[in-house]
Design a protein around this motif. Structure first.
Motif, short mmCIF file in Angstrom:
data_model
loop_
_atom_site.label_atom_id
_atom_site.label_comp_id
_atom_site.label_asym_id
_atom_site.label_seq_id
_atom_site.Cartn_x
_atom_site.Cartn_y
_atom_site.Cartn_z
N ARG A 41 0.81 -1.21 0.00
CA ARG A 41 0.00 0.00 0.00
C ARG A 41 0.85 1.27 0.00
O ARG A 41 0.49 2.26 -0.61
N GLY A 42 1.97 1.29 0.69
CA GLY A 42 2.85 2.45 0.72
C GLY A 42 3.87 2.44 -0.40
O GLY A 42 3.90 1.53 -1.23
N PRO A 43 4.77 3.45 -0.43
CA PRO A 43 5.63 3.66 -1.59
C PRO A 43 6.91 2.84 -1.66
O PRO A 43 7.50 2.73 -2.73
N ASP A 44 7.38 2.27 -0.54
CA ASP A 44 8.73 1.70 -0.53
C ASP A 44 8.79 0.33 0.14
O ASP A 44 9.50 0.13 1.13
N SER A 45 8.06 -0.63 -0.41
CA SER A 45 8.09 -1.99 0.16
C SER A 45 9.50 -2.57 0.15
O SER A 45 9.93 -3.17 1.14
N LEU A 46 10.21 -2.40 -0.96
CA LEU A 46 11.55 -2.99 -1.07
C LEU A 46 12.53 -2.34 -0.09
O LEU A 46 13.25 -3.03 0.63
N LYS A 47 12.55 -1.00 -0.04
CA LYS A 47 13.46 -0.31 0.88
C LYS A 47 13.12 -0.65 2.33
O LYS A 47 14.03 -0.85 3.16
N THR A 48 11.83 -0.73 2.63
CA THR A 48 11.43 -1.05 4.00
C THR A 48 11.89 -2.44 4.39
O THR A 48 12.46 -2.64 5.47
N LEU A 49 11.64 -3.42 3.53
CA LEU A 49 12.01 -4.79 3.84
C LEU A 49 13.52 -4.94 3.95
O LEU A 49 14.02 -5.62 4.87
N ARG A 50 14.26 -4.32 3.06
CA ARG A 50 15.72 -4.38 3.14
C ARG A 50 16.24 -3.76 4.43
O ARG A 50 17.13 -4.30 5.09
N PHE A 51 15.69 -2.60 4.79
CA PHE A 51 16.17 -1.93 6.00
C PHE A 51 15.86 -2.75 7.24
O PHE A 51 16.73 -2.95 8.10
N TRP A 250 -2.19 6.06 5.38
CA TRP A 250 -3.38 6.81 4.98
C TRP A 250 -3.33 8.26 5.46
O TRP A 250 -4.34 8.96 5.42
N GLY A 251 -2.19 8.70 5.96
CA GLY A 251 -2.07 10.08 6.42
C GLY A 251 -2.32 10.24 7.90
O GLY A 251 -2.51 11.36 8.38
N GLY A 252 -2.28 9.14 8.65
CA GLY A 252 -2.45 9.20 10.09
C GLY A 252 -1.12 9.42 10.79
O GLY A 252 -0.48 10.46 10.62
N ALA A 253 -0.70 8.43 11.56
CA ALA A 253 0.55 8.54 12.29
C ALA A 253 1.22 7.19 12.37
O ALA A 253 0.59 6.15 12.19
N GLU A 260 9.17 -0.90 28.10
CA GLU A 260 9.63 -0.81 29.48
C GLU A 260 8.93 0.30 30.26
O GLU A 260 8.62 0.14 31.44
N SER A 261 8.66 1.43 29.60
CA SER A 261 8.11 2.59 30.31
C SER A 261 6.64 2.83 30.02
O SER A 261 5.96 3.53 30.77
N GLY A 262 6.12 2.29 28.90
CA GLY A 262 4.75 2.56 28.50
C GLY A 262 4.57 3.88 27.77
O GLY A 262 3.45 4.26 27.42
N GLU A 263 5.66 4.58 27.48
CA GLU A 263 5.57 5.88 26.79
C GLU A 263 5.21 5.67 25.32
O GLU A 263 5.76 4.81 24.64
N ILE A 264 4.29 6.50 24.84
CA ILE A 264 3.84 6.43 23.45
C ILE A 264 4.40 7.62 22.68
O ILE A 264 4.32 8.76 23.13
N THR A 265 4.97 7.34 21.51
CA THR A 265 5.49 8.37 20.62
C THR A 265 4.82 8.23 19.27
O THR A 265 4.75 7.12 18.73
N GLN A 266 4.32 9.34 18.72
CA GLN A 266 3.66 9.30 17.42
C GLN A 266 4.27 10.31 16.47
O GLN A 266 4.59 11.43 16.86
N LEU A 267 4.44 9.88 15.24
CA LEU A 267 4.95 10.74 14.18
C LEU A 267 3.83 10.95 13.17
O LEU A 267 3.32 9.99 12.58
N ALA A 268 3.42 12.19 12.96
CA ALA A 268 2.39 12.49 11.97
C ALA A 268 2.91 12.19 10.57
O ALA A 268 4.07 12.47 10.25
N CYS A 269 2.05 11.60 9.74
CA CYS A 269 2.43 11.18 8.39
C CYS A 269 1.55 11.88 7.36
O CYS A 269 0.38 12.17 7.62
N GLU A 270 2.12 12.12 6.19
CA GLU A 270 1.36 12.77 5.14
C GLU A 270 0.48 11.79 4.38
O GLU A 270 -0.51 12.18 3.77
#
Length: 277
Positions: A41-51, A250-253, A260-270
């Motif tokens: 669904r996203g743009p970089d299946s190959l780069k993602t899998l390799r990384f 889909w433009g969410g996050a 270990e800490s339960g801290e949640i971090t979110q990155l907004a996506c286009e």
């Protein structure tokens, strides 16, 4: 050392890089748990899998439904459709190494020291956590064995919908795989309602989120999962579950949970839009 669980990547390679920078992730010291659907669904299946594969022992990933779809297409039992974005993986010179790595990913992770488990979608309400882990390993033997292509031919379908230990063959494997990679809702009788995808609606009593099923045998155990981008929230502490698919593609996050800490971090996506789409 920190362990970060991250929701569905769906080929969003650049967003993953930015999130890891935000977390100051160190592959020599920290660990990643990935909730499946690494590709498609996203743009970089190959780069993602390799990384992800390049991270070696610092990463653990579970299989999602899109990952299984890629494996089925690679096996020749399915044909990619117009919405699929993993053709570059199928055409890559290192495709065999990448697909072998992906196929070796489990359906469920458990770390008793951390006190967490991870799966892509859900658990049948009748399953205890040890039972679920046993059944995940059972299905993995099929997915990773010489008869995997034969199973892929029978993988798609919504039946059987109710767990029975006496299930055998492809029907048994299909039910197990459907739970781990497709489940969102159950019916009050404990059967799977695999067609339902919308956000939970308190007004509906005919469909219940799998994690909110009364008497769920795996309750009281901390579980992280993905797959459900319309869920509307990440943490459901009353059920001891955390849903990390925030719909990055889909433009969410893109969401990370520090186990270990339960801290949640979110990155907004286009969000990703196919050319012409």
């Amino acid at each position: 050392m920190s362990t970060y669980a991250i929701g569905d990547l769906q080929a969003c390679h650049d967003e993953l890089q930015r999130l890891l920078e935000t977390l100051r992730f160190d592959p020599a010291a920290d660990r990643l748990w990935l909730a499946g659907d690494l590709v498609n669904r996203g743009p970089d299946s190959l780069k993602t899998l390799r990384f992800v594969r390049s991270l070696g022992d610092s990463v653990r990933a579970v299989l999602g439904n899109h990952d299984l779809h890629l494996l089925a297409c690679a096996a020749g039992t399915e044909t990619p459709d117009s919405k699929d974005t993993f053709q570059a993986v199928l055409d890559a010179p290192d495709r065999d190494e990448l697909l072998h790595w992906l196929a070796a990913c489990p359906l469920m992770l458990q770390d008793e020291t951390l006190g967490w488990s991870m799966l892509h979608a859900g658990l049948a309400p009748q399953w205890t956590l040890p039972q679920a882990l046993r059944l995940a390993r059972e299905a993995q033997q099929t997915l990773q064995g010489p008869d995997a292509a034969d199973f892929f031919r029978h993988m798609y379908g919504n039946e059987p919908s109710l767990w029975d230990e006496r299930l055998e063959g492809h029907a048994r494997s299909r039910f197990i795989v459907n739970c781990f990679t497709r489940l969102r809702y159950c019916r009050p009788d404990g059967s799977l309602a695999l067609r339902a995808k919308a956000a939970p609606d308190a007004a509906r009593t005919d469909l219940i989120p799998w994690f909110a099923m009364p008497g769920r045998a795996s309750r009281g155990q901390r579980i992280v999962f993905g797959h459900w981008s319309t869920l509307g929230q990440v943490a459901w502490p009353e059920h001891q579950v955390w849903g990390l698919d925030s719909g990055c593609v889909w433009g969410g996050a893109l969401t990370a949970l520090a186990l270990e800490s339960g801290e949640i971090t979110q990155l907004a996506c286009e969000g990703y839009r196919r050319p012409g789409g």
